[in-house]
Design a protein around this motif. Structure first.
Motif: not given
Length: 49
Positions: A18-24, A32-39
């Protein structure tokens, strides 16, 4: 060796990322993007982030 652990039947291994965030400030939007649709509640993502 048991058949489930024998790597010889496989020709390739596929890795995805998924890559990763570039900063805090990008951590919660990334989660939110990675867990989208999981409630998963936003409060929980903020706690984890």
């Amino acid at each position: 060796m048991t058949p489930a652990l024998d790597p010889s039947p496989y020709d390739a291994l596929l890795l995805l990322s998924f890559g990763g965030p570039e900063g805090p400030e990008d951590v919660v939007p990334f989660l939110e993007n990675v867990t989208r649709g999981r409630g998963i509640p936003k409060e929980r993502l903020k706690e984890v982030g």
